[in-house]
Structure formats: structure tokens, C-alpha cells
Design a protein around this motif. Structure first.
Motif, short mmCIF file in Angstrom:
data_model
loop_
_atom_site.label_atom_id
_atom_site.label_comp_id
_atom_site.label_asym_id
_atom_site.label_seq_id
_atom_site.Cartn_x
_atom_site.Cartn_y
_atom_site.Cartn_z
N GLY A 85 73.38 -50.98 111.80
CA GLY A 85 74.12 -49.86 112.35
C GLY A 85 73.31 -48.80 113.07
O GLY A 85 72.58 -49.09 114.02
N ALA A 86 73.43 -47.58 112.58
CA ALA A 86 72.75 -46.45 113.21
C ALA A 86 71.22 -46.60 113.18
O ALA A 86 70.53 -46.03 114.02
CB ALA A 86 73.16 -45.15 112.54
N GLY A 87 70.71 -47.37 112.23
CA GLY A 87 69.28 -47.66 112.23
C GLY A 87 68.89 -48.48 113.44
O GLY A 87 67.89 -48.21 114.11
N ALA A 88 69.70 -49.51 113.74
CA ALA A 88 69.47 -50.30 114.95
C ALA A 88 69.72 -49.47 116.20
O ALA A 88 69.09 -49.69 117.24
CB ALA A 88 70.35 -51.54 114.94
N ASP A 89 70.63 -48.49 116.11
CA ASP A 89 70.88 -47.61 117.25
C ASP A 89 69.66 -46.73 117.55
O ASP A 89 69.38 -46.43 118.72
CB ASP A 89 72.09 -46.72 116.99
N ILE A 90 68.94 -46.30 116.52
CA ILE A 90 67.70 -45.56 116.75
C ILE A 90 66.73 -46.41 117.57
O ILE A 90 66.11 -45.95 118.53
CB ILE A 90 67.05 -45.13 115.42
N ILE A 91 66.63 -47.67 117.19
CA ILE A 91 65.75 -48.59 117.91
C ILE A 91 66.19 -48.71 119.37
O ILE A 91 65.37 -48.65 120.28
CB ILE A 91 65.76 -49.96 117.22
N ALA A 92 67.50 -48.85 119.58
CA ALA A 92 68.02 -49.01 120.94
C ALA A 92 67.76 -47.80 121.81
O ALA A 92 67.70 -47.90 123.04
CB ALA A 92 69.52 -49.29 120.88
N LYS B 197 83.44 -52.76 112.13
CA LYS B 197 84.30 -53.23 111.05
C LYS B 197 85.07 -52.10 110.41
O LYS B 197 86.15 -52.31 109.86
CB LYS B 197 83.47 -53.98 109.99
N PHE B 198 84.50 -50.88 110.43
CA PHE B 198 85.26 -49.74 109.91
C PHE B 198 85.62 -48.76 111.02
O PHE B 198 85.88 -47.59 110.79
CB PHE B 198 84.57 -49.05 108.73
N GLY B 199 85.63 -49.29 112.26
CA GLY B 199 86.23 -48.56 113.36
C GLY B 199 85.34 -47.58 114.10
O GLY B 199 85.84 -46.81 114.92
N LEU B 200 84.02 -47.60 113.87
CA LEU B 200 83.14 -46.66 114.54
C LEU B 200 82.58 -47.25 115.83
O LEU B 200 82.03 -48.36 115.82
CB LEU B 200 81.97 -46.26 113.63
N ILE B 201 82.69 -46.50 116.92
CA ILE B 201 82.09 -46.87 118.19
C ILE B 201 80.87 -45.99 118.38
O ILE B 201 80.93 -44.88 118.90
CB ILE B 201 83.09 -46.68 119.36
N LEU B 202 79.74 -46.48 117.91
CA LEU B 202 78.50 -45.68 117.90
C LEU B 202 77.40 -46.44 118.63
O LEU B 202 77.09 -47.58 118.28
CB LEU B 202 78.06 -45.40 116.46
N GLY B 203 76.81 -45.81 119.67
CA GLY B 203 75.68 -46.42 120.35
C GLY B 203 76.00 -47.61 121.22
O GLY B 203 75.10 -48.30 121.69
N THR B 204 77.28 -47.87 121.47
CA THR B 204 77.68 -49.10 122.15
C THR B 204 77.11 -49.21 123.56
O THR B 204 76.59 -50.26 123.95
CB THR B 204 79.22 -49.18 122.20
N ASN C 152 79.70 -40.95 125.29
CA ASN C 152 79.32 -41.58 124.03
C ASN C 152 79.85 -40.78 122.85
O ASN C 152 80.39 -41.34 121.88
CB ASN C 152 77.79 -41.67 123.92
N LEU C 153 79.70 -39.46 122.92
CA LEU C 153 80.16 -38.60 121.83
C LEU C 153 81.68 -38.65 121.72
O LEU C 153 82.23 -38.73 120.61
CB LEU C 153 79.68 -37.16 122.05
N ALA C 154 82.37 -38.61 122.86
CA ALA C 154 83.83 -38.65 122.84
C ALA C 154 84.34 -39.96 122.24
O ALA C 154 85.29 -39.96 121.44
CB ALA C 154 84.37 -38.47 124.26
N ALA C 155 83.71 -41.08 122.61
CA ALA C 155 84.13 -42.37 122.06
C ALA C 155 83.92 -42.42 120.56
O ALA C 155 84.77 -42.94 119.81
CB ALA C 155 83.35 -43.50 122.74
N LEU C 156 82.81 -41.86 120.10
CA LEU C 156 82.55 -41.84 118.66
C LEU C 156 83.58 -40.98 117.93
O LEU C 156 84.13 -41.40 116.91
CB LEU C 156 81.14 -41.31 118.39
#
Length: 241
Positions: free
Chosen positions: A107-114, A133-140, A217-221
Motif C-alpha cells: 500500500g502506502a509503503g509501496a507508494d512512498i517508493i513510487a 480492496k477497501f475502496g482507497l484510491i491512493l497513489g494511483t 490525486n488528493l481529490a480522488a483519495l
């Protein structure tokens, strides 16, 4: 209690070490706050090279769910927003940013990498983006920008795990190196930084890493996280099959 983040400061590079090994370096509010403040301080001091790695068995296991039972829906929303703001700060950094990752990352750990401009993994490292899976659109969009739309769709919609070799093939990783050789990666980043002046390098990053998508990105999240029942969706995701 140990600090959740260790920062090793040198004139030409700061090393950020996630330091919650007992929690697989999951992103607690304190760790997110420390990362945000540390990155802001590095920017204020014009540090040209920021390096991110984790203590223990992995780089980062993403969102910390350990206090889910006591957190309100508002608490959870605030926390994911703070994570997105930290990610945006990193993604638009005027410094060269390097992720050195190992173990299992989510998740957000992989997003830091990205968010980092240079991404290196130890062979055997794995990655997964389970937030959908729980509906979060983060870092897409950041992941999409690295690997392409079709590959991002395949990985994100299936929430499947992929390993370092696949990550290298699709462009998520740029290099595979065992941890004992990470010092050579850091030295190469230092040498590459020396090729251009600080001003030229920062201007190049402004062009290549625009913050034009930050609000989107923020709005989508926020739209995804604010949908009713976030806490229940997370519980359902965490429930053993």
C-alpha cells in the motif's frame, strides 16, 4: 520508546530510516508526521539527496491498522489525507530521492517508493497495493506514470503481489541490488547529482515531476475515503478468509 524515524544528516544527503521494525514499519500517525517534517526540513536546508530505507525485515507495510477499533471514520480520513500530503511532498521534491527497499511492502509503503526518482530493491522483495480492496484510491496516478496504464490496471485491480524481478521489468524498479551493495547505489546518486548544478537539477525536476496532478490525486483519495463505511471496509479486508 524508539523514534519511529531516524534521520542521518550529512551535508549532501539525508538518510531517512523507517524505524518501527516490530510493526513492519507501518505508517502510524507519528511516523507520517515525522516523515513530513523531515522532508520539509530537508527542503528548507536545500539538501540535494534524500534516501529512504527501513529497519527490520522490510521497508514499509503501509497503513498502520493497529488502532482501528478506537479510530473514528473521521480519524481514518484525516490519516489517509496526511499520508497523501506527505506523498505529494516527496513526489514533487526538488531533491534527488532514492528508495532502497527490501522484504514485503504494501500500500502506502509501496507508494512512498513510487514517489522516489530512483528505486532500488533487494532481490526477493515483493510489492502489493491492496487499498482498492477497501475502496482507497491512493497513489494511483504515480504508479500509472511509472508502469503504464494497462500494467497499473492489471496490478491495482487484482491487488496481486508482484516481485522484484517483475517490478524491474515493468519499470517500477530501476535496479536490483543486495543490501550489502546499497552503499554503491548511494555513491552513484551522489556522483550523478554532481553532474549538474543545484539550480539546473531543480529546474529539470520541476519540468519532469510537475505538481499539476496534486489536487486531482488528493481529490480522488478524499472521494474514495469519504464514502460511508470506510472502517467496515477495512475490517472486512483484514478479516481472515
Amino acid at each position: 520508546m524508539s523514534d519511529p524515524l531516524i534521520i542521518e544528516r550529512n551535508d549532501d544527503a539525508w538518510v531517512f530510516i523507517l524505524n518501527r521494525p516490530e510493526k513492519m514499519n507501518a505508517l502510524s500517525p507519528a511516523l507520517v508526521q515525522a516523515l513530513t517534517a523531515g522532508i520539509q526540513n530537508a527542503h528548507a536546508q536545500a539538501v540535494p539527496l534524500l534516501i529512504f530505507k527501513g529497519n527490520g525485515k522490510n521497508f514499509c507495510a503501509g497503513f498502520d491498522f493497529s488502532d482501528l477499533d478506537t479510530a473514528s471514520e473521521g480519524d481514518l480520513l484525516q490519516r489517509v489525507v496526511q499520508i497523501e500530503l506527505m506523498l505529494d511532498l516527496l513526489a514533487t521534491s526538488p531533491a534527488m530521492t532514492v528508495a532502497l527497499c527490501h522484504g514485503r511492502n504494501f500500500g502506502a509503503g509501496a507508494d512512498i517508493i513510487a514517489c522516489c526518482k530512483r528505486r532500488v530493491a533487494e532481490p526477493g522483495t515483493t510489492f502489493r497495493f491492496p487499498g482498492i480492496k477497501f475502496g482507497l484510491i491512493l497513489g494511483t496516478r504515480r504508479f500509472q506514470n511509472l508502469v503504464g496504464t494497462q500494467t497499473a490496471l492489471d496490478i491495482l485491480s487484482s491487488t496481486r503481489t508482484f516481485d522484484a524481478s517483475e517490478a524491474l521489468n515493468i519499470g517500477f524498479m530501476q535496479e536490483l541490488q543486495a543490501q550489502e551493495h546499497w552503499s554503491t547505489v548511494i555513491e552513484a546518486a551522489r556522483n550523478n547529482n554532481a553532474v549538474l548544478s543545484d539550480v539546473t537539477r531543480q529546474n529539470l525536476y520541476k519540468v519532469l515531476y510537475s505538481n499539476a496532478e496534486s489536487d486531482q490525486n488528493l481529490a480522488a483519495l478524499v472521494r474514495s475515503a469519504a464514502a460511508p463505511g470506510l472502517k467496515d471496509r477495512i475490517r472486512a479486508y483484514l478479516k481472515p478468509n
